[in-house]
Design an enzyme around this catalytic site. Structure first.
Site, mmCIF file in Angstrom:
data_model
loop_
_atom_site.group_PDB
_atom_site.id
_atom_site.type_symbol
_atom_site.label_atom_id
_atom_site.label_comp_id
_atom_site.label_asym_id
_atom_site.label_seq_id
_atom_site.Cartn_x
_atom_site.Cartn_y
_atom_site.Cartn_z
ATOM 1 N N GLY A 12 35.210 35.490 98.934
ATOM 2 C CA GLY A 12 36.295 34.560 98.637
ATOM 3 C C GLY A 12 36.565 34.309 97.167
ATOM 4 N N ASN A 14 38.893 35.739 95.451
ATOM 5 C CA ASN A 14 40.362 35.638 95.330
ATOM 6 C C ASN A 14 40.858 34.300 95.852
ATOM 7 O OD1 ASN A 14 41.794 38.130 94.237
ATOM 8 N ND2 ASN A 14 40.235 39.023 95.572
ATOM 9 N N ILE A 93 42.483 44.410 110.346
ATOM 10 C CA ILE A 93 43.899 44.842 110.304
ATOM 11 C C ILE A 93 44.720 43.919 111.204
ATOM 12 C CG2 ILE A 93 45.481 46.728 110.885
ATOM 13 C CD1 ILE A 93 43.874 48.397 109.231
ATOM 14 N N HIS A 110 45.229 44.264 97.205
ATOM 15 C CA HIS A 110 44.452 45.489 97.427
ATOM 16 C C HIS A 110 43.900 45.960 96.073
ATOM 17 C CE1 HIS A 110 43.133 49.132 99.386
ATOM 18 N NE2 HIS A 110 43.577 49.791 98.323
ATOM 19 N N GLU A 181 43.015 41.264 89.846
ATOM 20 C CA GLU A 181 43.222 40.550 91.116
ATOM 21 C C GLU A 181 43.393 39.043 90.936
ATOM 22 O OE1 GLU A 181 40.755 41.681 94.491
ATOM 23 O OE2 GLU A 181 40.081 43.435 93.405
HETATM 24 C C1 GAR Z 1 38.752 42.159 96.895
HETATM 25 O O1 GAR Z 1 38.438 43.124 95.929
HETATM 26 C C2 GAR Z 1 40.041 42.525 97.614
HETATM 27 O O2 GAR Z 1 40.979 43.121 96.770
HETATM 28 C C3 GAR Z 1 39.519 43.505 98.632
HETATM 29 O O3 GAR Z 1 38.313 42.952 99.089
HETATM 30 C C4 GAR Z 1 37.728 42.169 98.043
HETATM 31 C C5 GAR Z 1 37.444 40.784 98.568
HETATM 32 O O4 GAR Z 1 36.775 39.997 97.624
HETATM 33 N N1 GAR Z 1 40.470 43.707 99.687
HETATM 34 C C6 GAR Z 1 40.683 44.887 100.256
HETATM 35 O O5 GAR Z 1 40.035 45.886 100.001
HETATM 36 C C7 GAR Z 1 41.800 44.895 101.299
HETATM 37 N N2 GAR Z 1 42.151 46.232 101.647
HETATM 38 P P1 GAR Z 1 36.794 38.396 97.694
HETATM 39 O O6 GAR Z 1 36.364 38.013 99.121
HETATM 40 O O7 GAR Z 1 35.763 37.993 96.687
HETATM 41 O O8 GAR Z 1 38.156 37.921 97.355
#
Ligand code: GAR
Length: 208
Positions: A12, A14, A93, A110, A181
Site C-alpha cells: 500500500g 501507493n 484482474i 502500472h 508512481e
Molecule cells: C506497485 O509497484 C504497482 O505499480 C504495482 O504493484 C506495486 C504495489 O505496491 N502494480 C502492478 O504491477 C499492477 N499491474 P504498493 O502496494 O506498495 O502500492
C-alpha cells in the site's frame, strides 16, 4: 467532492501516497472514502485504518468463480457511492461486471512505460525483472483507465525513470515508486476529480 474507493492487495505505498496527497491538499475535489483489499492482512489495510478510512476485504481466494468475486467487489464499491475507483497495487484482474459499471472511472497504476512490460501476468517485481532482462535503459510508470484488456486502457500520465548499472529488481522497483508512481498516481486522481481528463476512444487529452 468526488468519492474515491481505492483497491489494494499488498503493502500500500501507493495508497499512502494518495492519503498523503489528500492530507496535503493535493487532491482537489476528491476524498478517499473506502479502501478495499483483495487479501486479508494486506498492510495497506493498516495504512487505511491509521488514516481513519473505512476498510473492507473481499478476498479473492474465498471465491471459486471470478464472476462471483466481481459481483462481491462491485457491491462493496457501490456501498460507498464511489465516483472513482483507483487500483493502487491491486493485483487481481477485474471482470466485466465492475468494468462496465465504471467505464472510464477506474484508473490503475502500472510500474512500466506501457506498452512495454505489461499485460496478463505482468505485475509487481516481475515487471522490473523483465525490464532488466531486456536491458532497456529507461523504464517508468503509467497511470491509465481500466478496460477489459489488461493494461490496455487509455493512458493518462506516464513518467520515465532511468535504469542504472547494477540495478536489481528491488532497487529498480523502489526508484520507479519514488520517482514516478507516488507522483503520477495522486496527480492523475486529482486531474480526474477536477474533470481535466477527456477520453476519446483509447486516448486521453489531459489539461494541465
Ligand atoms: C506497485 O509497484 C504497482 O505499480 C504495482 O504493484 C506495486 C504495489 O505496491 N502494480 C502492478 O504491477 C499492477 N499491474 P504498493 O502496494 O506498495 O502500492
Amino acid at each position: 467532492m468526488l468519492k474515491i474507493a481505492v483497491l489494494v492487495s499488498g503493502g500500500g505505498t501507493n495508497l499512502q501516497a494518495l492519503i498523503d496527497a489528500e492530507r496535503g491538499g493535493k487532491i482537489k475535489n476528491g476524498t478517499i472514502v473506502k479502501v478495499i483489499a483483495s487479501k486479508d492482512g494486506a498492510y495497506a489495510l493498516t495504512r487505511a485504518a491509521n488514516a481513519g478510512i473505512e476498510t473492507a476485504v473481499v478476498a479473492r481466494k474465498s471465491f471459486e468463480n471470478p464472476d462471483d468475486y466481481d459481483r462481491a467487489l462491485l457491491a462493496e464499491i457501490e456501498k460507498c457511492g464511489a465516483d472513482l475507483v483507483v487500483l493502487a497495487g491491486f493485483l487481481s484482474i477485474l471482470g466485466e461486471t465492475v468494468i462496465s459499471k465504471y467505464e472510464n472511472k477506474i484508473i490503475n497504476i502500472h510500474p512500466s512505460l506501457i506498452p512495454s512490460f505489461c499485460g496478463k501476468g505482468c505485475y509487481g517485481l516481475k515487471v522490473h525483472e523483465m525490464a532488466l532482462e531486456k536491458g532497456v535503459k529507461v523504464t517508468g510508470a503509467t497511470v491509465h483507465f481500466v478496460n477489459l484488456i489488461p493494461d490496455g486502457g487509455a493512458i493518462i500520465l506516464q513518467k520515465a525513470v532511468e535504469i542504472k548499472n547494477g540495478d536489481t529488481p528491488e532497487v529498480l522497483q523502489r526508484r520507479v515508486m519514488e520517482e514516478a508512481e507516488w507522483e503520477i498516481l495522486p496527480k492523475a486522481v486529482s486531474l480526474f476529480c477536477e474533470c481535466k481528463i477527456k477520453v476519446t476512444g483509447n486516448t486521453t487529452v489531459v489539461e494541465d
